[in-house]
Design a protein around this motif. Sequence first.
Motif, PDB file in Angstrom:
ATOM      1  N   LEU A 142       0.836  -1.202   0.000  1.00 22.45           N
ATOM      2  CA  LEU A 142       0.000   0.000   0.000  1.00 22.45           C
ATOM      3  C   LEU A 142       0.876   1.260   0.000  1.00 22.45           C
ATOM      4  N   ARG A 143       1.970   1.213   0.741  1.00 20.87           N
ATOM      5  CA  ARG A 143       2.886   2.366   0.775  1.00 20.87           C
ATOM      6  C   ARG A 143       3.389   2.687  -0.627  1.00 20.87           C
ATOM      7  N   ASP A 144       3.724   1.645  -1.391  1.00 20.26           N
ATOM      8  CA  ASP A 144       4.223   1.868  -2.759  1.00 20.26           C
ATOM      9  C   ASP A 144       3.153   2.523  -3.631  1.00 20.26           C
ATOM     10  N   LEU A 145       1.905   2.112  -3.465  1.00 21.66           N
ATOM     11  CA  LEU A 145       0.832   2.655  -4.304  1.00 21.66           C
ATOM     12  C   LEU A 145       0.548   4.117  -3.919  1.00 21.66           C
ATOM     13  N   VAL A 146       0.475   4.368  -2.613  1.00 23.08           N
ATOM     14  CA  VAL A 146       0.118   5.718  -2.132  1.00 23.08           C
ATOM     15  C   VAL A 146       1.210   6.731  -2.498  1.00 23.08           C
ATOM     16  N   ALA A 147       2.450   6.250  -2.612  1.00 19.84           N
ATOM     17  CA  ALA A 147       3.573   7.162  -2.878  1.00 19.84           C
ATOM     18  C   ALA A 147       3.503   7.809  -4.266  1.00 19.84           C
TER      19      ALA A 147
ATOM     20  N   ALA B  76       2.035   1.811 -15.925  1.00 23.11           N
ATOM     21  CA  ALA B  76       3.125   1.148 -16.657  1.00 23.11           C
ATOM     22  C   ALA B  76       4.179   0.565 -15.729  1.00 23.11           C
ATOM     23  N   GLU B  77       4.274   1.100 -14.502  1.00 22.58           N
ATOM     24  CA  GLU B  77       5.311   0.606 -13.593  1.00 22.58           C
ATOM     25  C   GLU B  77       4.737   0.048 -12.285  1.00 22.58           C
ATOM     26  N   THR B  78       3.914   0.858 -11.623  1.00 27.09           N
ATOM     27  CA  THR B  78       3.458   0.464 -10.283  1.00 27.09           C
ATOM     28  C   THR B  78       2.604  -0.804 -10.328  1.00 27.09           C
TER      29      THR B  78
ATOM     30  N   TRP C 174      -3.854  18.734   5.856  1.00 28.38           N
ATOM     31  CA  TRP C 174      -3.880  17.519   6.676  1.00 28.38           C
ATOM     32  C   TRP C 174      -3.430  17.825   8.096  1.00 28.38           C
ATOM     33  N   SER C 175      -3.869  17.011   9.045  1.00 24.62           N
ATOM     34  CA  SER C 175      -3.488  17.212  10.449  1.00 24.62           C
ATOM     35  C   SER C 175      -1.979  17.050  10.602  1.00 24.62           C
ATOM     36  N   ALA C 176      -1.477  17.648  11.688  1.00 20.76           N
ATOM     37  CA  ALA C 176      -0.031  17.635  11.938  1.00 20.76           C
ATOM     38  C   ALA C 176       0.524  16.214  11.908  1.00 20.76           C
ATOM     39  N   GLY C 177       1.642  16.061  11.243  1.00 21.57           N
ATOM     40  CA  GLY C 177       2.317  14.771  11.215  1.00 21.57           C
ATOM     41  C   GLY C 177       1.849  13.843  10.121  1.00 21.57           C
ATOM     42  N   LEU C 178       0.810  14.255   9.370  1.00 22.40           N
ATOM     43  CA  LEU C 178       0.314  13.396   8.303  1.00 22.40           C
ATOM     44  C   LEU C 178       0.746  13.938   6.945  1.00 22.40           C
ATOM     45  N   ASP C 179       0.979  13.035   6.008  1.00 26.57           N
ATOM     46  CA  ASP C 179       1.404  13.391   4.661  1.00 26.57           C
ATOM     47  C   ASP C 179       0.563  12.543   3.703  1.00 26.57           C
ATOM     48  N   PRO C 180      -0.135  13.213   2.771  1.00 25.18           N
ATOM     49  CA  PRO C 180      -1.002  12.412   1.894  1.00 25.18           C
ATOM     50  C   PRO C 180      -0.263  11.320   1.112  1.00 25.18           C
ATOM     51  N   TRP C 181       1.018  11.504   0.871  1.00 25.90           N
ATOM     52  CA  TRP C 181       1.729  10.544   0.002  1.00 25.90           C
ATOM     53  C   TRP C 181       2.517   9.511   0.780  1.00 25.90           C
ATOM     54  N   GLN C 182       2.286   9.461   2.093  1.00 25.25           N
ATOM     55  CA  GLN C 182       2.911   8.420   2.919  1.00 25.25           C
ATOM     56  C   GLN C 182       1.832   7.822   3.809  1.00 25.25           C
ATOM     57  N   VAL C 183       1.855   6.519   3.964  1.00 22.80           N
ATOM     58  CA  VAL C 183       0.875   5.898   4.846  1.00 22.80           C
ATOM     59  C   VAL C 183       1.351   6.056   6.283  1.00 22.80           C
ATOM     60  N   THR C 184       0.510   6.674   7.119  1.00 20.60           N
ATOM     61  CA  THR C 184       0.822   6.838   8.541  1.00 20.60           C
ATOM     62  C   THR C 184      -0.173   6.006   9.339  1.00 20.60           C
ATOM     63  N   VAL C 185       0.342   5.094  10.135  1.00 16.20           N
ATOM     64  CA  VAL C 185      -0.525   4.218  10.918  1.00 16.20           C
ATOM     65  C   VAL C 185      -0.691   4.807  12.316  1.00 16.20           C
TER      66      VAL C 185
ATOM     67  N   GLY D 258      -2.981   3.725  15.358  1.00 17.76           N
ATOM     68  CA  GLY D 258      -3.978   2.767  15.849  1.00 17.76           C
ATOM     69  C   GLY D 258      -4.603   2.037  14.679  1.00 17.76           C
ATOM     70  N   GLU D 259      -5.923   2.024  14.668  1.00 14.77           N
ATOM     71  CA  GLU D 259      -6.620   1.314  13.592  1.00 14.77           C
ATOM     72  C   GLU D 259      -6.747   2.153  12.331  1.00 14.77           C
ATOM     73  N   LYS D 260      -6.353   3.431  12.416  1.00 16.33           N
ATOM     74  CA  LYS D 260      -6.515   4.307  11.253  1.00 16.33           C
ATOM     75  C   LYS D 260      -5.223   4.402  10.450  1.00 16.33           C
ATOM     76  N   TRP D 261      -5.333   4.115   9.161  1.00 19.33           N
ATOM     77  CA  TRP D 261      -4.182   4.214   8.266  1.00 19.33           C
ATOM     78  C   TRP D 261      -4.416   5.405   7.354  1.00 19.33           C
ATOM     79  N   TYR D 262      -3.638   6.471   7.574  1.00 18.51           N
ATOM     80  CA  TYR D 262      -3.850   7.703   6.826  1.00 18.51           C
ATOM     81  C   TYR D 262      -3.033   7.729   5.540  1.00 18.51           C
ATOM     82  N   GLY D 263      -3.568   8.364   4.519  1.00 19.23           N
ATOM     83  CA  GLY D 263      -2.840   8.563   3.263  1.00 19.23           C
ATOM     84  C   GLY D 263      -3.842   8.722   2.135  1.00 19.23           C
ATOM     85  N   ARG D 264      -3.472   9.548   1.144  1.00 18.69           N
ATOM     86  CA  ARG D 264      -4.381   9.759   0.013  1.00 18.69           C
ATOM     87  C   ARG D 264      -4.465   8.481  -0.824  1.00 18.69           C
ATOM     88  N   GLY D 265      -5.670   7.961  -0.968  1.00 22.62           N
ATOM     89  CA  GLY D 265      -5.861   6.728  -1.739  1.00 22.62           C
ATOM     90  C   GLY D 265      -5.905   5.469  -0.873  1.00 22.62           C
TER      91      GLY D 265
END
Length: 473
Positions: free
Chosen positions: A25-30, A49-51, A106-117, A119-126
Motif C-alpha cells: 500500500l505504501r508503494d501505491l500511495v507514494a 506502466a510501472e506500479t 492535513w493534520s499535523a504529522g500526516l502526509d497524503p503521500w505516505q501511509v501513517t498508521v 492505531g486502527e486508522k491508516w492515513y494517506g491519500r488513496g
Amino acid sequence: MTASRAGAIARAQRGFDEGEYLARLRDLVAVPTESQLEGSLPALTRYCAETMPALMRGMGFEPTVLDNPREGRGPVFVGTRIEDPALPTVLVYGHGDVVRGLAPKWSAGLDPWQVTVRGEKWYGRGTVDNKGQHLIAIDALRAVIAERGRLGFNAKVLVETGEEQGSPGLRELLRAEKHRLAADVFIGLDGPRQTTFMPEMKLGARGGVAFDLVVHLRDHAHHSGHWGGVLTDPGFVLAQAMASIVDRKGRIQVEGWTPKEIPPAVKRAIGALVFEDIPGLPEGDPDWGEPGLTKAEKMFGWTSVIVLAALTGHPDAPTNAVQGEARARLQVRHCADIKGADIVPALRRHLDKHGFQIVRVEPVLERDMFGASRTDPDDPWVRFVADSMQRSAGRAPNVVPNSSGSNPSDMFQEELGLPVIWIPNSYAGCNQHGPDEHALAPLLREGLGLMAGLWWDIGEGQTPRRDAKGTPR
Ligand SMILES: [Zn+2]
C-alpha cells in the motif's frame, strides 16, 4: 495440507498481519496520481506502466497499458490471466487516480503521500479511494493462487486513472476493447460501507445531471432608485422558477423526473438495509422530500434535486442596482428507472408550462454528468456473491441497490453487458475526498478475507452461467 477455502482466507489475512499488505500500500500511495491536476499524466502513466505491473509481478497476469482515447487523459491498466477460455471470467475494477492531495490541510504529522498508521486508522491519500481497495482484490487473488495453485477462473484486473474526473474516455475505451475485456461479471471494490460491522454489496449507482438555470435580461445592472420596479428583476424570476421545481416541502414537481414507483425487488432490498449511526453526520429531515418514503428509499430509490449554488449581483459587496442576470447551478441525482438524457428536456417542458420561457437551461458537461445503473437485486450473480460473503462473514451482507453517490457502473453494464457488483471496504468517516483520508485496518483485513473467500468460491465451478445474449440461465 490440502488446499482449502479457509486456507486461502488465512493466507490473505496473514499477508495483512505480517505487513506485506501495508508495504504494498505504501508503494501505491507514494505515486501522486492526482487526476484533477493539470500535468498529472506522467504520474498516471507511471501507475499503470510501472506500479501496477510491479505489484502483480509473479502472479501470472499479462500486463497491458491501454492509452486513453481522449487526448491528455490517463491510461488504463489491464492485467489478464486466462486459465482456460471455458472457465468464467471476472472483470475486477479499481481506479489508480486520487483527488488532490491538499497536503497543507492535513493534520499535523500526516502526509497524503505516505501511509501513517495511528492505531486502527491508516492515513494517506488513496488508502481507501481507491488504492487500498484494489489492493485488497489483488492480494486476495494472490492468496487464492498460492493456496489452490490456480484461480479456477479467468481474471482481468482493470485499473483506470480518470475516475475522480468522471472517467473521461472510459466508455469509448470499453467499446473499442470489448473483446479484450469480455467477462461474465464485474466486481469493483470502492466506496464506503453503510456500516462498519457488516459486509456490503452495491449494485450500481445513481446518475447525476447538473445544469445551470440562467436568467439573463440585460448586460448591465441599473440604478435601483431609478429602475427598481420598472425593470424585471432576474433574481426574483430565478427564485420563482426554482420554486416551481420542488414544493415547499422539497417534493419534486417536474413531470418525468421521478419514477412511478420503486421496483418491488429494489424496495425489498432497501427495506432490508441495516444502517449505523455515525456521530457527526446529519439526521434526515423527515418532512423534506417525497412524502411516504423512508429516508433510505429517498436515498437509494428516488430522485433528488439540489441547489449547488445560486447567485445574482455581488453578495460580498452588494450594489444598489437592478441586476442584469441571475444564475443557479442545480444537480439532479436519479436511479436507473429514469434516463439521464430525459432530465433537461423534462425541465424545459416544465418551465415552459409554468411561463418561464425566459429561463435558460444550460447543461453542465464532463465531471458533473454520470449515468445511472443498477443490477437486478435478483440477478443470480448477486445471490452468488451474497452467499459467499455470508459464508465468510457469518452474516448476510447489506445489499444496496445503488450507491447514492456516483461511479462508472453504467459504462460496464452498457458497453460490456455485465452484471455490476461493488464491494466497498471503507466507512462513512474515512474523509475520502478531503484531508486526513484514512482506512480502518479491521475493514481492510476483513475485506481481504471476504475477497479471498469469494475468489475461492468463483473458482469452485458453480457460478451462474450466461448464454450468448448475456441472459442468466
Ligand atoms: Zn473518489
